[in-house]
Design an enzyme around this catalytic site. Structure first.
Site, PDB file in Angstrom:
ATOM      1  N   GLY A  30     -82.315 -14.135  74.521  1.00 12.57           N
ATOM      2  CA  GLY A  30     -83.459 -14.682  74.126  1.00 12.57           C
ATOM      3  C   GLY A  30     -84.762 -14.785  74.348  1.00 12.57           C
ATOM      4  O   GLY A  30     -84.514 -14.084  75.674  1.00 12.57           O
ATOM      5  N   HIS A  33     -88.007 -10.074  76.906  1.00 10.01           N
ATOM      6  CA  HIS A  33     -89.632  -9.297  77.151  1.00 10.01           C
ATOM      7  C   HIS A  33     -89.214  -8.178  77.335  1.00 10.01           C
ATOM      8  O   HIS A  33     -87.776  -7.546  76.878  1.00 10.01           O
ATOM      9  CB  HIS A  33     -89.734 -10.102  78.880  1.00 10.01           C
ATOM     10  CG  HIS A  33     -88.517 -10.180  80.095  1.00 10.01           C
ATOM     11  ND1 HIS A  33     -87.885  -8.816  79.756  1.00 10.01           N
ATOM     12  CD2 HIS A  33     -87.497 -11.499  79.696  1.00 10.01           C
ATOM     13  CE1 HIS A  33     -86.488  -9.264  80.657  1.00 10.01           C
ATOM     14  NE2 HIS A  33     -86.943 -10.521  80.673  1.00 10.01           N
ATOM     15  N   HIS A  36     -85.920  -6.896  77.849  1.00 17.79           N
ATOM     16  CA  HIS A  36     -84.664  -7.044  76.752  1.00 17.79           C
ATOM     17  C   HIS A  36     -85.102  -5.192  75.968  1.00 17.79           C
ATOM     18  O   HIS A  36     -83.752  -4.655  75.618  1.00 17.79           O
ATOM     19  CB  HIS A  36     -84.512  -7.953  76.451  1.00 17.79           C
ATOM     20  CG  HIS A  36     -85.015  -9.237  76.910  1.00 17.79           C
ATOM     21  ND1 HIS A  36     -85.281 -10.069  77.103  1.00 17.79           N
ATOM     22  CD2 HIS A  36     -83.307  -9.725  77.523  1.00 17.79           C
ATOM     23  CE1 HIS A  36     -84.650 -10.910  78.236  1.00 17.79           C
ATOM     24  NE2 HIS A  36     -83.508 -10.472  78.177  1.00 17.79           N
ATOM     25  N   GLN A  60     -72.942 -21.355  80.636  1.00 20.41           N
ATOM     26  CA  GLN A  60     -72.868 -20.358  82.126  1.00 20.41           C
ATOM     27  C   GLN A  60     -74.262 -21.478  83.355  1.00 20.41           C
ATOM     28  O   GLN A  60     -74.007 -20.789  83.675  1.00 20.41           O
ATOM     29  CB  GLN A  60     -73.426 -18.959  81.962  1.00 20.41           C
ATOM     30  CG  GLN A  60     -74.626 -18.685  80.554  1.00 20.41           C
ATOM     31  CD  GLN A  60     -74.792 -17.549  80.328  1.00 20.41           C
ATOM     32  OE1 GLN A  60     -74.178 -16.597  79.535  1.00 20.41           O
ATOM     33  NE2 GLN A  60     -75.717 -16.754  81.088  1.00 20.41           N
ATOM     34  N   GLY A 146     -78.893  -5.160  81.792  1.00 25.88           N
ATOM     35  CA  GLY A 146     -79.984  -4.933  83.008  1.00 25.88           C
ATOM     36  C   GLY A 146     -78.969  -5.326  84.278  1.00 25.88           C
ATOM     37  O   GLY A 146     -78.356  -5.557  85.006  1.00 25.88           O
ATOM     38  N   GLN A 152     -73.670  -9.849  87.488  1.00 27.18           N
ATOM     39  CA  GLN A 152     -73.025 -10.750  85.843  1.00 27.18           C
ATOM     40  C   GLN A 152     -72.331  -9.324  85.695  1.00 27.18           C
ATOM     41  O   GLN A 152     -71.383  -8.646  84.972  1.00 27.18           O
ATOM     42  CB  GLN A 152     -73.962 -10.333  85.093  1.00 27.18           C
ATOM     43  CG  GLN A 152     -74.162 -10.014  83.979  1.00 27.18           C
ATOM     44  CD  GLN A 152     -75.170 -11.350  82.973  1.00 27.18           C
ATOM     45  OE1 GLN A 152     -74.680 -12.588  82.934  1.00 27.18           O
ATOM     46  NE2 GLN A 152     -76.313 -10.363  82.402  1.00 27.18           N
ATOM     47  N   SER A 188     -88.121 -11.151  84.023  1.00 28.44           N
ATOM     48  CA  SER A 188     -86.905 -12.182  83.502  1.00 28.44           C
ATOM     49  C   SER A 188     -87.841 -13.339  82.966  1.00 28.44           C
ATOM     50  O   SER A 188     -88.821 -13.555  82.752  1.00 28.44           O
ATOM     51  CB  SER A 188     -86.156 -12.413  85.748  1.00 28.44           C
ATOM     52  OG  SER A 188     -86.555 -14.041  84.979  1.00 28.44           O
TER      53      SER A 188
HETATM   54  O1  PAF Z   1     -77.900 -11.898  81.204  1.00 30.79           O
HETATM   55  C1  PAF Z   1     -77.531 -12.828  79.708  1.00 30.79           C
HETATM   56  O2  PAF Z   1     -78.887 -12.825  78.609  1.00 30.79           O
HETATM   57  C2  PAF Z   1     -76.508 -13.860  80.147  1.00 30.79           C
HETATM   58  O3  PAF Z   1     -75.905 -13.514  80.173  1.00 30.79           O
HETATM   59  C3  PAF Z   1     -75.696 -12.526  78.984  1.00 30.79           C
HETATM   60  C4  PAF Z   1     -75.216 -11.269  79.301  1.00 30.79           C
HETATM   61  C5  PAF Z   1     -76.088 -12.377  77.559  1.00 30.79           C
HETATM   62  C6  PAF Z   1     -74.485 -13.696  78.618  1.00 30.79           C
HETATM   63  O4  PAF Z   1     -74.965 -14.795  77.934  1.00 30.79           O
END
Ligand code: PAF
Length: 283
Positions: A30, A33, A36, A60, A146, A152, A188
């Site tokens: 969420g 920006h 996304h 996380q 992204g 990641q 970000s």
């Molecule tokens: O990049 C993110 O926003 C998060 O790390 C994700 C991939 C949605 C996992 O919670």
């Protein structure tokens, strides 16, 4: 746009979409920006239906990280996604995602150990576990992430390959180039934490990275180029640098010079109380 909050209603909604075409999935936390929304637009081009998830994943975040302060703007996000033509918003709460007794952890070794994995212990276990769950819940034909979170993406691809995931298959995990502000700062959700002074200084990060890439491509050893980069960041007002490294783009092993395989420059640095990350191709 339909919004669902339980796995059961998600499954029904996804199965009904699947009858009329391919599904692209954009997982998010969420506070959406332009970065996304670019993923959503790219997803629209590649599939018939776009499913977006919004879930601020507690596992996380480390104990001293910004979980409570992490921006939550469900109504605004929902409006933005609707305007982009998103078919389905998957917005579970923590109890739906991690029901009583939840005890499984996915840990991807190697690629998740350095860089953000070193600075944020447990972070990538949290990411790999929730993304695996999200994939199993939505079972999309493809998923988009992204490239700003390069490590990641590498962790998720490794997990998908190692666990033989089929929805999405590892080859259908798509990285989308980082969207940047006019001065080059990577977009970000955390940029909004920056004071106006820090926001101005933050633009030094992409500039210093571009300089380092040029120096490395001109034949300078990475170690030397990275000292120049770190000096520039500290002089601009950054308080510390978590890491600044040249690495193999896929395995994330640190290298001193680019070789035959694609290389990536990755940086994480702190300004004020905000930690910024960025990465660029060294090519
Ligand atoms: O990049 C993110 O926003 C998060 O790390 C994700 C991939 C949605 C996992 O919670």
């Amino acid at each position: 746009m339909q919004t669902v909050n339980t796995v059961e209603t998600l499954r029904e909604a996804v199965e009904s979409l699947r009858r009329t075409g391919k599904i692209a999935f954009v997982p998010t936390m969420g506070a959406l920006h332009e970065g996304h929304l670019t993923l959503v637009r790219e997803a629209q081009k590649r599939a018939d239906h776009v499913v977006v998830s919004i879930f601020v994943n507690p596992t996380q975040f480390g104990p001293n990280e910004d979980l409570d302060a992490y921006p939550r703007r469900m109504e605004e996000d929902s409006r933005l996604l609707d305007a982009e033509g998103t078919a389905l918003l998957w917005a579970p709460d923590a109890a739906e995602m991690y029901p009583q007794g939840f005890a499984t952890n996915i840990s991807v070794s190697g690629v998740s150990e350095h860089f953000c994995g070193g600075a944020r212990p447990g972070h990538f276990d949290g990411v790999a576990t929730v993304v695996c769950k999200l994939f199993n819940q939505v079972r999309p034909d493809m998923a988009l992430f992204g490239e700003k979170d390069w490590q990641q993406l590498a962790v998720i691809r490794r997990m998908a390959r190692d666990l033989d995931l089929s929805r999405p298959h590892v080859d259908a995990i798509i990285g989308v180039p980082t969207v940047r502000e006019a001065d080059g700062l990577a977009m970000s959700s955390r940029n909004q934490y920056l004071s106006s002074e820090d926001r101005q200084a933050a633009a030094t990060l992409p500039r210093a990275m571009r300089t380092a890439v040029a120096e490395i491509l001109a034949g300078q050893p990475a170690e030397k180029a990275l000292v120049t980069l770190e000096t520039a960041l500290l002089a601009a007002g950054f308080s510390s640098i978590d890491y600044a490294s040249l690495a193999d783009a896929q395995t994330l092993e640190v290298i001193d010079r680019p070789g035959s395989e694609p290389a990536r420059l990755l940086v994480a640095a702190r300004i004020g109380s905000t930690r910024l990350i960025d990465n660029v191709a060294v090519a």
